[in-house]
Design a protein around this motif. Structure first.
Motif, PDB file in Angstrom:
ATOM      1  N   GLY A   4      -1.790   0.552  -9.182  1.00 35.21           N
ATOM      2  CA  GLY A   4      -3.169   0.736  -9.623  1.00 35.21           C
ATOM      3  C   GLY A   4      -4.075   0.976  -8.428  1.00 35.21           C
ATOM      4  O   GLY A   4      -3.597   1.091  -7.293  1.00 35.21           O
ATOM      5  N   CYS A   5      -5.379   1.076  -8.670  1.00 36.11           N
ATOM      6  CA  CYS A   5      -6.311   1.271  -7.563  1.00 36.11           C
ATOM      7  C   CYS A   5      -7.695   0.820  -7.994  1.00 36.11           C
ATOM      8  O   CYS A   5      -8.133   1.120  -9.105  1.00 36.11           O
ATOM      9  N   ALA A   6      -8.368   0.094  -7.111  1.00 30.79           N
ATOM     10  CA  ALA A   6      -9.677  -0.487  -7.471  1.00 30.79           C
ATOM     11  C   ALA A   6     -10.832   0.488  -7.267  1.00 30.79           C
ATOM     12  O   ALA A   6     -11.960   0.181  -7.641  1.00 30.79           O
ATOM     13  N   PHE A   7     -10.576   1.656  -6.663  1.00 25.78           N
ATOM     14  CA  PHE A   7     -11.696   2.524  -6.295  1.00 25.78           C
ATOM     15  C   PHE A   7     -12.237   3.366  -7.446  1.00 25.78           C
ATOM     16  O   PHE A   7     -13.353   3.862  -7.375  1.00 25.78           O
ATOM     17  N   GLY A   8     -11.427   3.525  -8.480  1.00 24.34           N
ATOM     18  CA  GLY A   8     -11.919   4.126  -9.713  1.00 24.34           C
ATOM     19  C   GLY A   8     -12.548   5.510  -9.594  1.00 24.34           C
ATOM     20  O   GLY A   8     -13.565   5.772 -10.235  1.00 24.34           O
ATOM     21  N   CYS A   9     -11.952   6.399  -8.794  1.00 25.44           N
ATOM     22  CA  CYS A   9     -12.453   7.779  -8.748  1.00 25.44           C
ATOM     23  C   CYS A   9     -12.330   8.344 -10.165  1.00 25.44           C
ATOM     24  O   CYS A   9     -11.314   8.129 -10.838  1.00 25.44           O
ATOM     25  N   LYS A  10     -13.352   9.061 -10.586  1.00 29.69           N
ATOM     26  CA  LYS A  10     -13.447   9.433 -12.002  1.00 29.69           C
ATOM     27  C   LYS A  10     -12.331  10.365 -12.475  1.00 29.69           C
ATOM     28  O   LYS A  10     -11.957  10.361 -13.637  1.00 29.69           O
ATOM     29  N   MET A  30       0.211   6.381  -5.646  1.00 26.03           N
ATOM     30  CA  MET A  30      -0.792   5.498  -6.234  1.00 26.03           C
ATOM     31  C   MET A  30      -1.403   4.581  -5.184  1.00 26.03           C
ATOM     32  O   MET A  30      -0.702   4.051  -4.329  1.00 26.03           O
ATOM     33  N   GLY A  31      -2.724   4.398  -5.317  1.00 23.72           N
ATOM     34  CA  GLY A  31      -3.379   3.384  -4.501  1.00 23.72           C
ATOM     35  C   GLY A  31      -4.048   3.914  -3.262  1.00 23.72           C
ATOM     36  O   GLY A  31      -3.862   5.064  -2.863  1.00 23.72           O
ATOM     37  N   GLU A  32      -4.842   3.046  -2.664  1.00 24.77           N
ATOM     38  CA  GLU A  32      -5.580   3.399  -1.449  1.00 24.77           C
ATOM     39  C   GLU A  32      -4.909   2.673  -0.279  1.00 24.77           C
ATOM     40  O   GLU A  32      -5.043   1.455  -0.136  1.00 24.77           O
ATOM     41  N   LYS A  73      -4.790  -0.818 -15.528  1.00 22.55           N
ATOM     42  CA  LYS A  73      -5.374  -2.161 -15.568  1.00 22.55           C
ATOM     43  C   LYS A  73      -4.801  -3.050 -14.459  1.00 22.55           C
ATOM     44  O   LYS A  73      -5.512  -3.758 -13.802  1.00 22.55           O
ATOM     45  N   LYS A  74      -3.495  -2.965 -14.299  1.00 22.25           N
ATOM     46  CA  LYS A  74      -2.862  -3.862 -13.345  1.00 22.25           C
ATOM     47  C   LYS A  74      -3.128  -3.396 -11.915  1.00 22.25           C
ATOM     48  O   LYS A  74      -3.058  -2.214 -11.632  1.00 22.25           O
ATOM     49  N   LEU A  75      -3.473  -4.326 -11.063  1.00 21.81           N
ATOM     50  CA  LEU A  75      -3.727  -3.948  -9.678  1.00 21.81           C
ATOM     51  C   LEU A  75      -3.125  -4.970  -8.731  1.00 21.81           C
ATOM     52  O   LEU A  75      -3.369  -6.160  -8.857  1.00 21.81           O
ATOM     53  N   ARG A  76      -2.319  -4.474  -7.809  1.00 25.17           N
ATOM     54  CA  ARG A  76      -1.926  -5.350  -6.707  1.00 25.17           C
ATOM     55  C   ARG A  76      -1.435  -4.505  -5.527  1.00 25.17           C
ATOM     56  O   ARG A  76      -1.010  -3.358  -5.699  1.00 25.17           O
ATOM     57  N   ASN A  77      -1.547  -5.108  -4.350  1.00 19.12           N
ATOM     58  CA  ASN A  77      -1.024  -4.445  -3.160  1.00 19.12           C
ATOM     59  C   ASN A  77       0.491  -4.496  -3.183  1.00 19.12           C
ATOM     60  O   ASN A  77       1.071  -5.502  -3.591  1.00 19.12           O
TER      61      ASN A  77
END
Ligand code: SAH
Ligand code: SF4
Length: 345
Positions: free
Chosen positions: A106-112, A152-154, A120-124
């Motif tokens: 997942g990724c918390a930055f939410g680019c549109k 996936m992810g930043e 929904k799920k997010l973890r490093n």
């Protein structure tokens, strides 16, 4: 914890000499042995104990789905805790193999425009989880010619990324040259500074995607936290210190950021803010449609791409348009996984 990490712990508990773990790493990374029972450098008894504790193979991640299309294969992997990530293998004529790996689930930055941002799920991922994506292919005898953190992810929001880069470049493991690795980022400033300092030869790609802060803010909420005004000078510093080329990624979204006026504004922005302009390369990426495009985002028309390129070139900016590999298997960032997550009950 991955199996290879647990293996190290177990050897400690069993009071094995330190070189035992090095022998196992050598078998795995140099001889590409994946099953404990085939590690003939170990005694039969130790092999059996490892097999009993850890299972047949050294890999922790499990492939759950594979889709193939032309030059792109996409693997969906399940991690120990059931999280899912994806890895793309691109193979070119003349045998060149390039891998696109994930750094987070997942990724918390939410680019549109990005499917990963909708999960929904997010973890490093831990450093070893990151490199297992490549170990899977390495054990199949694949060449790892280049690796990019564009799954996936930043990557620069994950504190384990630096350890992952150490493992990738460690001669006892993959021994990849820094120059074969690319980190793509939306511009997490503290991470960027550490990358410049600690891995100066790793290639850097900055996801810009808009010619003005106003438009970038609408597409990428990260602009409010780390603005282009803050990040572009860091890229200048990166070039000054490393003398390496920096890539500027720009997704072309129909009717949103793909007009000739946008191209002119982008040229102005870059000419005004960048020093050592010839060391920058703008990578135009036609948007890859996803299940989450929602009728808002679509790829540009071919002529628009050509016109955009022409305007940038006329302004003295190096640029190229990426061809889309595997758009039919959702090869862009987070798509396959987000589809799975949405299909799952
Ligand atoms: N988080 C990092 C790296 C992962 S994304 C970043 O954003 O840079 C890798 C690249 O894929 C980014 O440039 C991202 O903007 C792009 N991308 C995401 N969704 C896409 C889509 N649907 N079509 C084309 N490119 C996409
Ligand atoms: Fe995260 Fe990159 Fe997707 Fe943005 S484009 S949501 S930063 S993975």
């Amino acid at each position: 914890m991955t199996k290879l990490e647990r293996c190290k712990e177990l050897l400690g508990c069993w009071e094995q000499p330190d070189y035992r773990y090095r022998q196992i790493l050598h078998a795995v990374f140099q001889n590409r042995v994946s099953r404990f029972q085939d590690m003939t450098v170990l005694s039969g008894e130790l092999r059996e104990k490892l097999r009993r504790e850890l299972g047949e193979t050294v890999l922790t991640l499990r492939p759950v789905r594979e889709s193939r299309s032309g030059q792109a294969d996409k693997l969906l992997f399940e991690l120990e805790d059931g999280s899912r990530i994806e890895t793309v293998r691109l193979h070119y004529q003349k045998g060149w193999e390039s891998f696109c790996i994930s750094s987070q689930c997942g990724c918390a930055f939410g680019c549109k425009f990005c499917a990963t941002g909708t999960m929904k799920k997010l973890r490093n991922l831990t450093a070893w989880e990151i490199i297992e994506q490549l170990l899977y292919f390495h054990l199949q005898g694949r060449r790892l010619d280049s690796v990019s953190f564009m799954g996936m992810g930043e990557p620069l929001a994950n504190p384990h990324i630096l350890q992952a880069l150490s493992l990738l470049t460690d001669p006892a493991l993959f021994g990849l040259s820094q120059r074969r690795i690319t980190v793509s980022t939306v511009g997490v400033a503290p991470g960027l500074k550490r990358l410049t300092a600690e891995f100066p030869q790793v290639n850097l790609a900055y996801s810009l995607h808009a010619p003005t802060p106003e438009l970038r803010k609408k597409l990428m909420p990260v602009e409010k936290r780390w603005s282009m005004e803050q990040v572009l000078p860091l890229l200048n510093t990166h070039i000054l210190r490393t003398h390496r080329r920096v890539f500027l990624a720009y997704i072309l979204l129909r009717q949103i950021n793909d007009s000739p006026a946008h191209a002119k504004k982008l040229a102005q922005l870059l000419r005004r803010n960048l020093r050592a302009l010839p060391l920058y390369h703008v990578d135009l990426i036609p948007y890859n449609e996803t299940a989450h495009s929602g009728g808002i985002f679509a790829p540009p028309e071919q002529e628009r791409i050509q016109e955009f390129l022409r305007i940038l070139r006329q302004a003295g900016i190096r640029c190229s348009a990426r061809t889309q590999f595997g758009s039919d298997i959702s090869a862009a960032c987070g798509q396959l996984c987000a589809e799975e997550a949405h299909n799952d009950p």
